[in-house]
Design a protein around this motif. Structure first.
Motif: not given
Length: 198
Positions: A75-81
């Protein structure tokens, strides 16, 4: 994600939230500001811990108490900031945290850039990048991990239309390959173009 609850001082951010994902889908997560979208995503990424509730993968309960555990479950998240190291190069920002040899990473990165059509100057310092370019670096870093679940938290709202088009094309290719994409977005038009479930 089953019956997820999260309380912050003075506010209940999540109240028995549920989210079910299927492989090979682009799942939109919508809601007004403060609805708890990013909080839910930070829990699945192990950045926050839920006060109660469970996360299951394939019917088995899993413990995702930190980002390392999320990465172990692909699982990997590309952050908003964007969270880049400003004095490091684009290449260093993308490949940080990998154990492979530099030559292997360089070859993989070239392939990832080929699939997106983003051929960036890898020797540029991150502090010289525009917001859209920083978003591209964050997405490239995520794609390098070849995740089974890729979370895009309002990332596709930055940049020009061409940037968004390329992102959307790549996300649809990932979906066709079995990757699950969670798209956090306020854009109804973008969601209508991309998503299989809202």
């Amino acid at each position: 994600m089953l019956d997820i609850e999260k309380q912050f001082p003075g506010v209940k951010a999540l109240d028995h939230a549920k989210l079910q994902l299927r492989p090979g889908s682009i799942h939109a997560l919508m809601g007004e500001n403060g609805a708890g979208k990013s909080t839910l995503m930070k829990i699945i990424m192990g950045i926050y811990s839920a006060d109660s509730g469970e996360i299951e993968i394939g019917g088995d309960k899993v413990d995702i108490s930190n980002p390392k555990a999320a990465l172990a479950h692909s699982i990997y998240m590309v952050p908003q900031e964007p969270m880049l190291f400003p004095n490091m190069t684009v290449r260093e920002n993308i490949t940080i945290g990998f154990n492979e040899k530099p030559s292997v990473l360089a070859e993989r990165l070239e392939k990832v850039m080929d699939t997106t059509g983003w051929h960036m100057d890898l020797d540029r310092k991150a502090l010289t990048l525009s917001i859209a370019e920083q978003g591209m670096v964050e997405i490239l870093r995520g794609l390098m991990r070849d995740p089974e679940v890729l979370i895009l938290d309002e990332v596709l709202s930055v940049g020009d239309f061409l940037f968004q088009q390329k992102c959307e094309k790549r996300m649809k290719e990932l979906m066709a390959g079995g990757t699950t994409v969670i798209l956090v977005s306020h854009s109804i038009e973008q969601i209508e173009r991309m998503c299989s479930k809202v």
